[in-house]
Design an enzyme around this catalytic site. Structure first.
Site, PDB file in Angstrom:
ATOM      1  N   GLY A  69       0.791  -1.346  -0.091  1.00 57.76           N
ATOM      2  CA  GLY A  69      -0.137  -0.030  -0.047  1.00 57.76           C
ATOM      3  C   GLY A  69       0.842   1.483  -0.044  1.00 57.76           C
ATOM      4  CB  ILE A  70       0.242   4.527   1.908  1.00 57.14           C
ATOM      5  CG1 ILE A  70      -1.130   4.862   1.266  1.00 57.14           C
ATOM      6  CG2 ILE A  70       1.177   5.807   2.204  1.00 57.14           C
ATOM      7  CD1 ILE A  70      -1.956   5.319   2.183  1.00 57.14           C
ATOM      8  CB  THR A 112     -10.017   0.155   9.432  1.00 57.99           C
ATOM      9  OG1 THR A 112      -9.856  -0.949   8.366  1.00 57.99           O
ATOM     10  CG2 THR A 112      -9.082   1.391   9.016  1.00 57.99           C
ATOM     11  CE1 TYR A 156      -7.030   4.261  10.161  1.00 57.84           C
ATOM     12  CE2 TYR A 156      -8.125   6.151   9.457  1.00 57.84           C
ATOM     13  CZ  TYR A 156      -7.276   5.049   9.497  1.00 57.84           C
ATOM     14  OH  TYR A 156      -6.650   5.454   8.336  1.00 57.84           O
TER      15      TYR A 156
HETATM   16  N1  NAP Z   1      -5.410   3.770   2.426  1.00 57.63           N
HETATM   17  C1  NAP Z   1      -6.077   4.644   2.413  1.00 57.63           C
HETATM   18  O1  NAP Z   1      -6.882   5.484   1.815  1.00 57.63           O
HETATM   19  C2  NAP Z   1      -5.618   5.731   3.768  1.00 57.63           C
HETATM   20  C3  NAP Z   1      -6.059   6.868   4.008  1.00 57.63           C
HETATM   21  C4  NAP Z   1      -5.693   7.500   4.998  1.00 57.63           C
HETATM   22  C5  NAP Z   1      -4.827   7.131   5.884  1.00 57.63           C
HETATM   23  N2  NAP Z   1      -4.040   5.778   5.439  1.00 57.63           N
HETATM   24  C6  NAP Z   1      -2.996   5.275   6.560  1.00 57.63           C
HETATM   25  O2  NAP Z   1      -2.042   5.136   5.907  1.00 57.63           O
HETATM   26  C7  NAP Z   1      -1.411   3.857   6.218  1.00 57.63           C
HETATM   27  C8  NAP Z   1      -1.076   2.725   5.459  1.00 57.63           C
HETATM   28  O3  NAP Z   1      -2.531   2.575   4.877  1.00 57.63           O
HETATM   29  P1  NAP Z   1      -2.681   1.389   3.676  1.00 57.63           P
HETATM   30  O4  NAP Z   1      -3.947   1.349   3.176  1.00 57.63           O
HETATM   31  O5  NAP Z   1      -1.273   1.519   2.803  1.00 57.63           O
HETATM   32  O6  NAP Z   1      -2.539  -0.148   4.571  1.00 57.63           O
HETATM   33  P2  NAP Z   1      -2.287  -1.629   3.891  1.00 57.63           P
HETATM   34  O7  NAP Z   1      -2.473  -1.561   2.320  1.00 57.63           O
HETATM   35  O8  NAP Z   1      -3.192  -2.112   4.674  1.00 57.63           O
HETATM   36  O9  NAP Z   1      -1.009  -1.929   4.446  1.00 57.63           O
HETATM   37  C9  NAP Z   1      -0.779  -1.879   5.742  1.00 57.63           C
HETATM   38  C10 NAP Z   1       0.584  -2.360   6.159  1.00 57.63           C
HETATM   39  O10 NAP Z   1       1.041  -2.152   7.587  1.00 57.63           O
HETATM   40  C11 NAP Z   1       1.335  -3.378   8.155  1.00 57.63           C
HETATM   41  N3  NAP Z   1       1.018  -3.600   9.219  1.00 57.63           N
HETATM   42  C12 NAP Z   1      -0.397  -3.673   9.674  1.00 57.63           C
HETATM   43  N4  NAP Z   1      -0.542  -3.916  11.013  1.00 57.63           N
HETATM   44  C13 NAP Z   1       0.797  -4.178  11.263  1.00 57.63           C
HETATM   45  C14 NAP Z   1       1.359  -4.434  12.878  1.00 57.63           C
HETATM   46  N5  NAP Z   1       0.478  -4.679  13.707  1.00 57.63           N
HETATM   47  N6  NAP Z   1       2.614  -4.471  12.866  1.00 57.63           N
HETATM   48  C15 NAP Z   1       3.556  -4.392  11.852  1.00 57.63           C
HETATM   49  N7  NAP Z   1       3.151  -3.899  10.588  1.00 57.63           N
HETATM   50  C16 NAP Z   1       1.703  -3.784  10.626  1.00 57.63           C
HETATM   51  C17 NAP Z   1       1.027  -4.454   6.932  1.00 57.63           C
HETATM   52  O11 NAP Z   1       1.556  -5.618   7.125  1.00 57.63           O
HETATM   53  P3  NAP Z   1       1.182  -7.019   6.250  1.00 57.63           P
HETATM   54  O12 NAP Z   1       1.406  -6.794   4.897  1.00 57.63           O
HETATM   55  O13 NAP Z   1       1.849  -8.041   6.863  1.00 57.63           O
HETATM   56  O14 NAP Z   1      -0.257  -7.278   6.630  1.00 57.63           O
HETATM   57  C18 NAP Z   1       1.072  -3.699   5.828  1.00 57.63           C
HETATM   58  O15 NAP Z   1       2.454  -3.697   5.441  1.00 57.63           O
HETATM   59  C19 NAP Z   1      -2.293   3.396   7.494  1.00 57.63           C
HETATM   60  O16 NAP Z   1      -1.538   4.054   8.682  1.00 57.63           O
HETATM   61  C20 NAP Z   1      -3.495   4.218   7.154  1.00 57.63           C
HETATM   62  O17 NAP Z   1      -4.486   4.163   8.463  1.00 57.63           O
HETATM   63  C21 NAP Z   1      -4.618   5.082   4.427  1.00 57.63           C
END
Ligand code: NAP
Length: 240
Positions: free
Chosen positions: A13-14, A86, A147
């Site tokens: 992801g991000i 989330t 969240y």
């Molecule tokens: N996507 C959006 O639209 C959006 C918007 C605003 C903010 N954000 C924020 O941006 C950040 C990244 O979001 P994303 O959408 O890219 O998430 P994502 O695609 O779900 O990827 C999450 C990453 O975090 C890791 N992770 C999750 N729980 C963890 C833990 N307990 N310990 C270590 N690593 C952990 C996951 O590891 P695994 O691969 O092993 O699961 C994965 O590498 C988050 O903080 C999210 O809240 C996202």
């Protein structure tokens, strides 16, 4: 020597976009993940970026993992606290477990990631902390009391760290993404996605690379006087 950056949740992801952008800027990058070994192995194969597995919600695991990264790659100069989850539910249906998992990962996880590297940054007189918060920490969101609390908390963390770190050459800032085209968002039914896009004046979702560019700027020497700030990258969906 190239500066070393740690990106939690940096394999997907991000976070993956951030890890790649930092590598492209010449930093030595370590990306962490929680459990998806397959995605992490693929990421390392494709990018050459080393990945490390630990749970950011656990302080001892974070401390050990960070010590391993520093033994492999050298002192960590840059931390991007990006790992987040989330567990959505309307408040009247939210369970204590859903509350706790999100607080432990998204909020305590930031403490667990920054606290072990902080003394080294203070000693060396340089550090860059970037926390990935969210538009929903700024405005709140239905079914996301847990969240939104963590993402609002991130802003308090960076404002406080900024005041403590400024005299030691450390900056701490947040990025608040709006809705970004990650696997999570792309997996929601098309109708729901269309309704989300309808709320974004830009008329589209953000790209992970657009968040990554905010991070590469904040960690650069060009951003040395930006401290305790928040960059909102949301396509004009919300203004603070
Ligand atoms: N996507 C959006 O639209 C959006 C918007 C605003 C903010 N954000 C924020 O941006 C950040 C990244 O979001 P994303 O959408 O890219 O998430 P994502 O695609 O779900 O990827 C999450 C990453 O975090 C890791 N992770 C999750 N729980 C963890 C833990 N307990 N310990 C270590 N690593 C952990 C996951 O590891 P695994 O691969 O092993 O699961 C994965 O590498 C988050 O903080 C999210 O809240 C996202």
């Amino acid at each position: 020597m190239a500066r070393t950056a740690l990106v939690t949740g940096g394999s997907r992801g991000i976070g993956a976009a951030i890890s790649k952008a930092l590598k492209a800027k010449g930093y030595t990058v370590a990306a962490t993940y929680a459990g998806n070994d397959e995605a992490a192995a693929k990421f390392t194969r494709e990018t050459g970026i080393k990945t490390y597995k630990w749970n950011v919600a656990d302080y001892d695991s974070s401390k050990e993992g960070i010590a391993q990264v520093e033994a492999d790659l050298g002192p960590i100069d840059i931390v991007v606290a990006n790992a987040g989850i989330t567990r959505d539910a309307p408040f009247h249906k939210m369970t204590p477990q859903q509350w706790k998992e999100v607080i432990d990962t998204n909020l305590t996880g930031v403490f667990n990631t920054v606290h072990p590297v902080w003394p080294g940054m203070r000693e060396r007189g340089f550090g860059r902390i970037v926390v990935i918060s969210s538009i929903n920490g700024q405005k709140g969101q239905f079914a996301q009391v847990n969240y939104a609390a963590t993402k609002a908390g991130d802003l308090g963390i960076v404002k406080s760290l900024a005041q403590e770190g400024a005299a030691k050459g450390i900056t701490a800032n947040a990025v608040c993404p709006g809705y970004i085209a990650t696997e999570m968002v792309m997996a929601v039914p098309e109708k729901v996605r269309e309704s989300i896009i309808g709320m974004i004046p830009a008329g589209r979702l953000g790209e992970p690379e657009e968040i990554a560019r905010c991070v590469t700027f904040l960690v650069s020497d060009d951003a040395s006087f930006i401290n305790g700030s928040t960059i909102s990258a949301n396509g004009a969906q919300f203004f603070v």
